[in-house]
Design a protein around this motif. Structure first.
Motif, mmCIF file in Angstrom:
data_model
loop_
_atom_site.group_PDB
_atom_site.id
_atom_site.type_symbol
_atom_site.label_atom_id
_atom_site.label_comp_id
_atom_site.label_asym_id
_atom_site.label_seq_id
_atom_site.Cartn_x
_atom_site.Cartn_y
_atom_site.Cartn_z
ATOM 1 N N VAL A 1 8.943 -9.072 37.921
ATOM 2 C CA VAL A 1 9.650 -10.085 38.707
ATOM 3 C C VAL A 1 8.738 -11.272 38.988
ATOM 4 O O VAL A 1 9.156 -12.434 38.918
ATOM 5 N N THR A 2 7.482 -10.982 39.282
ATOM 6 C CA THR A 2 6.530 -12.057 39.557
ATOM 7 C C THR A 2 6.360 -12.965 38.348
ATOM 8 O O THR A 2 6.303 -14.196 38.481
ATOM 9 N N LYS B 1 13.390 -3.418 29.399
ATOM 10 C CA LYS B 1 14.813 -3.719 29.209
ATOM 11 C C LYS B 1 15.221 -4.867 30.117
ATOM 12 O O LYS B 1 14.743 -4.982 31.245
ATOM 13 N N LEU B 2 16.071 -5.718 29.597
ATOM 14 C CA LEU B 2 16.625 -6.830 30.361
ATOM 15 C C LEU B 2 18.136 -6.794 30.203
ATOM 16 O O LEU B 2 18.641 -6.666 29.085
ATOM 17 N N PRO C 1 25.371 -14.940 38.826
ATOM 18 C CA PRO C 1 24.774 -14.132 37.758
ATOM 19 C C PRO C 1 23.757 -13.127 38.301
ATOM 20 O O PRO C 1 23.123 -13.342 39.338
ATOM 21 N N LEU C 2 23.600 -12.045 37.551
ATOM 22 C CA LEU C 2 22.646 -10.989 37.887
ATOM 23 C C LEU C 2 21.766 -10.719 36.672
ATOM 24 O O LEU C 2 22.267 -10.583 35.551
ATOM 25 N N VAL C 3 20.458 -10.639 36.901
ATOM 26 C CA VAL C 3 19.497 -10.307 35.837
ATOM 27 C C VAL C 3 18.748 -9.056 36.270
ATOM 28 O O VAL C 3 18.072 -9.058 37.305
ATOM 29 N N LEU C 4 18.878 -7.977 35.502
ATOM 30 C CA LEU C 4 18.223 -6.705 35.812
ATOM 31 C C LEU C 4 17.046 -6.494 34.872
ATOM 32 O O LEU C 4 17.176 -6.685 33.650
ATOM 33 N N LEU C 5 15.895 -6.084 35.412
ATOM 34 C CA LEU C 5 14.689 -5.903 34.620
ATOM 35 C C LEU C 5 14.106 -4.508 34.827
ATOM 36 O O LEU C 5 14.094 -3.989 35.946
#
Length: 528
Positions: free
Chosen positions: A42-43, A161-162, A149-153
């Motif tokens: 995330v950073t 995975k993204l 929007p949503l971004v999952l990491l």
């Protein structure tokens, strides 16, 4: 105070303005991003958003800085040990760009998700890392309700995975790598027709003849072709070769570069005018219920297409060999026609707004931008996280796992292994291998438990003979939930790129999941 106008014209943003323009920079500056988690991945994503000038970010996390963080997160130093990780990361990120505002909240991301819509209402986009499937599904529903929007990491060892999710993402500037253009060679509009007819090729001297724009050459060659054939466009290879022969016969010397360009672009004279499928989909989706700027202008364009049979002219003219006067005149002809089409659509927009009772003003700049890019507008719709995690067959919209796994280059086995790891975490409240030693005997219990979970995940796809590679499951246990900076920096970079696309509503976002294999230097985008 720092304004969007200043940000959009500041010299330090000059390079990126060439990519997404002042309106894109303004959208970035006005955005508010929520980051759930403060780990390295995330950073890294936030770093790549702070540098180009995102407006505001909030990091939500209750974790404290541990020794492992110091080895994986370059935005932490030894003096941060024991401190709130979100606070430490936020402080160092803000040093990178004084134009950006950022803050942190000492809160468990799972509790923030449980608070629901009210917590996420102020934000324009959410980035989250290492969520379990149940938390991800719950967050997906919240973002869907708020239309953000949503971004999952996920970054685990050398694997990552993204996942992107937004219910509907409307883009009028997809900016494809190769553009066919909109020159209207087969059916020139009156002003273009008159200009092409005004050029007397036979009376030009050598210099003038070598600077006739290829647009004129192809229109005149098409006239000769139609006289020979009765009006049909070249279709077969022989017919296309004959058309090129006509162009070659018009050429005086091999040194005339403009005729070389005409031959290179000859296909533009015989490819019939069509409205691309993605654009037709946009036009088919217009309705009275949709009242956003995009859909109101799309409806106006749809009315224009019904009236004229074509999309509005983009008005852009590619570079070509030509004398200055001819090129400028051509530019004026295309621009004037495009302005006329835009004016007609603006009139439709006003009528539609009155009909819908929409009183807000739609920016003339947006209407013009939509018209200029009408050939490449597209609406992207993503499968929900609930649909992804729900067990369903190919016929029901699920991924064709059996076919996918037959491809030796496919990374779907890693996708299944990561899903199994997430399910393991929900059951045991820790990553596979996080609480055991490094020896085979130490890992055996977690490998066995993860294998059982992976079997259930694979069975859910209702595909015969599909199992998760045991070597990959062992590797996941060996990772023990650790995060490597090298993996997180790659994923964070890709994630920030996708965030910029989603915020600026430019370029095509990936659909919908990217799997990264750092062990072999491979990645794959798959729609799950």
């Amino acid at each position: 105070p720092f304004t969007s106008a200043a940000m959009a014209t500041d010299d330090k943003y000059d390079r990126q303005l060439r990519l997404w323009g002042a309106h894109g920079q303004k959208a970035l500056m006005e955005s508010k991003v929520c980051a759930l988690g403060s780990s390295a991945v995330v950073t890294e994503a936030l770093k790549n958003l702070v540098l180009p000038g995102i407006g505001n970010f909030t990091i939500v996390d209750s974790a404290r800085v541990e020794a492992a963080d110091l080895g994986s997160n370059f935005f932490l130093e030894e003096s941060d040990a024991g401190k709130l990780r979100a606070e430490a990361v936020c402080r160092w990120l803000l040093e990178m760009n004084p134009d950006v505002q950022g803050t942190h909240l000492d809160r468990d991301p799972a509790k923030a998700i449980a608070e629901g819509r009210e917590f996420f209402r102020p934000f324009s986009l959410v980035i989250a890392c290492h969520l379990t499937e149940s938390d991800a599904t719950q967050l997906g529903k919240v973002c869907e309700d708020l239309e953000i929007p949503l971004v999952l990491l996920t970054s685990l060892g050398f694997i990552g995975k993204l996942r992107l999710y937004v219910l509907e993402h409307c883009v009028c500037e997809t900016k494809p790598d190769s553009e066919f253009g909109d020159l209207r060679l087969m059916d020139p509009f009156p002003e273009l027709r008159r200009f092409a007819d005004s050029v007397d090729l036979d009376s030009l001297d050598a210099t003038q003849h070598a600077h006739v724009p290829y647009v004129v050459i192809l229109i005149r060659a098409l006239d000769i072709w139609r006289q020979e054939t009765g009006g049909q466009l070249p279709k077969t290879k022989d017919e296309k070769d004959r058309f090129k022969q006509i162009v070659t016969q018009m050429r005086r010397t091999p040194e005339e570069v403009n005729f070389e360009e005409a031959l290179a672009h000859a296909y533009k004279a015989w490819v019939p005018y069509t409205i691309p499928d993605p654009v037709q989909q946009v036009l088919s989706l217009v309705s009275h219920e949709k009242k956003t700027d995009f859909w109101i202008v799309a409806r106006a364009v749809s009315q224009f297409v019904r009236d004229c049979g074509k999309l509005p002219l983009s008005g852009s003219l590619p570079d070509m060999t030509a004398d200055t006067n001819s090129y400028v005149k051509l530019q004026e002809i295309y621009a004037s026609r495009a302005d006329g089409d835009c004016a007609a659509i603006t009139a439709h927009v006003a009528t539609i707004q009155k009909e819908l009772g929409v009183e807000r003003a739609i920016s003339p700049e947006f209407v013009k931008r939509f018209c200029q890019n009408a050939l490449y507008c597209e609406v992207f719709q993503f499968r929900t996280l609930e649909q992804e995690f729900r067990h369903c067959s190919v016929e029901e919209g699920g991924v064709d796992l059996e076919c996918e796994l037959q491809d030796e280059d496919s990374l779907m086995q890693w996708y299944l292994a990561l899903r199994a790891a997430d399910c393991f975490r929900e059951e045991h409240s820790h990553w596979p291998g996080a609480l055991c030693g490094d020896g085979e005997a130490d890992m055996a219990a977690d490998v066995a438990a993860l294998t059982g979970v992976a079997s259930k995940v694979a069975e859910g796809y209702k595909a015969e003979g599909v199992t998760v590679d045991p070597k990959m499951l062992e590797e996941v246990v060996r990772f023990g939930g650790c995060e490597l900076h090298v993996t997180s920096s790659v994923l964070g970079g890709i994630a920030s790129q996708e965030v910029v696309k989603l915020i600026t509503k430019q370029y095509s976002p990936l659909r919908n999941t990217l799997i990264y294999d750092g062990l072999h230097g491979k990645m794959q985008v798959v729609e799950v």
